[in-house]
Write an enzyme that holds these catalytic residues in place. Sequence first.
Site, short mmCIF file in Angstrom:
data_model
loop_
_atom_site.label_atom_id
_atom_site.label_comp_id
_atom_site.label_asym_id
_atom_site.label_seq_id
_atom_site.Cartn_x
_atom_site.Cartn_y
_atom_site.Cartn_z
N HIS A 57 36.42 38.63 29.93
CA HIS A 57 35.45 39.05 30.64
C HIS A 57 34.05 38.44 30.06
O HIS A 57 32.91 38.56 30.63
CB HIS A 57 35.19 40.64 30.90
CG HIS A 57 36.11 41.25 31.68
ND1 HIS A 57 36.71 40.89 32.83
CD2 HIS A 57 37.12 42.20 31.17
CE1 HIS A 57 37.73 41.78 33.40
NE2 HIS A 57 37.97 42.52 32.14
N ASP A 59 46.11 39.83 33.52
CA ASP A 59 45.48 41.13 33.52
C ASP A 59 44.98 41.67 34.61
O ASP A 59 44.86 40.99 35.63
CB ASP A 59 44.33 40.82 32.43
CG ASP A 59 43.59 42.03 32.04
OD1 ASP A 59 43.94 42.62 30.72
OD2 ASP A 59 42.76 42.66 32.97
N HIS A 82 42.60 43.06 35.51
CA HIS A 82 41.09 42.81 36.11
C HIS A 82 40.92 41.29 36.09
O HIS A 82 41.76 40.37 35.42
CB HIS A 82 40.08 43.40 34.80
CG HIS A 82 40.44 44.95 34.55
ND1 HIS A 82 41.06 45.27 33.43
CD2 HIS A 82 40.19 45.93 35.28
CE1 HIS A 82 41.06 46.68 33.61
NE2 HIS A 82 40.54 47.10 34.62
N ASP A 96 47.51 45.90 31.50
CA ASP A 96 46.91 46.93 32.47
C ASP A 96 47.51 47.06 33.83
O ASP A 96 46.78 47.86 34.65
CB ASP A 96 45.21 47.20 32.02
CG ASP A 96 44.61 45.66 32.01
OD1 ASP A 96 45.55 44.53 32.54
OD2 ASP A 96 43.68 45.63 31.98
ZN ZN Z 1 42.08 44.23 31.89
#
Ligand code: ZN
Length: 366
Positions: free
Chosen positions: A139, A176, A178, A264
């Site tokens: 990120h 992931d 996200h 996740d």
């Molecule tokens: Zn994540």
Amino acid sequence: MKTGIVFHELYLWHHTGNHADYIPYGFPVEPLHHSESPDTKRRIKNLMDVSGLYNKLTAISPRNATKDEILLFHTDNHYEHIKSLNGSITTDAGISAPTGIGSFDIALLSAGGVLEAIDHVIDGKVDNAYALVRPPGHHAMPNKAMGFCIFGNAAIAGKHALKNKGLSKIAFVDWDVHHGNGTQTAFYEDSDALTISIHQDRNFPTNSGLINETGEGKGSGYNINIPLPPGSGVGAYEAAFDRVVIPALEAYKPELIIVPSGFDGGAGDPIGRQMMTSEGFISLTEKLMQSADQICDGKILMTHEGGYSAATVPFFAHSVIETLAQENMGITDPFQKIIGNLGQQELQPHQDSLIKEAEKLIKNIK
Ligand SMILES: [Zn+2]
């Protein structure tokens, strides 16, 4: 199979302070721990130790990334800002990216661990590698820390591979839960990196990772987002790999595949809503390995990102690393029986519609 592993005790010393998940404490929020704690990472290493898997791997010692290496992706301002916080107790270094005393040093060691791992894979010292590093990176933006990430470990390693190691085409497959927004940003206008992110639709960052974000300029067509609906299970992930990820890799033919590897997307994660299992992660790893064998001499580097259930994540990671290494340590994931039988593990119609849309993006790859 010779599989490299990067780990260092100091990765666990990056201190994210008291939060309730990712919300800073303070009335009415009672202090608890931060989602991005050392627990999952420590327990992955511990499980590899007790199973004997760690001893089957080739240990790669991390080093500190240099400033020049960090600046392959980040601004000087960002580097200096994080450096200036190195002596401070827990503070937010950006957008939801807490750092504590020594976090700058540890973030350099995290990025440097991934750099060492990618060098080992490119130079053929190992067949593939898993960098079990912390803090995570996908990120982090050029000018700011974000979403628990300080420096963009995978993006920096990718830039390094292209600029310093003579590679001309690399691909990222970010699983992931996200969106890999930092990695997307790093290569958004480039055609020498194909960036693929498969994630939960608009989880984090909000309104990022949409299917219509496909790259710009020279990079037009070389960014693929697969924003799966919440509740997606193994069937949806396998379909996304079979119908989008693998055909895209085969069309692009990278010289190396980098996997920002978050767990996740596993069932029961506190900040994800997908239903992946150990068997599902093994299946995705096998698909990637088969494809990599044909395209790029098997060269895969996985670099650790998220995954916040300290109970389940070690089994997901152990399964993936065991698969990379083609070892079987006789460890059975005790969660598999329960989460593997959750309803709607098979591909659902609304997930199929999204994957159909993503399939249309493959033709843009030249
Ligand atoms: Zn994540």
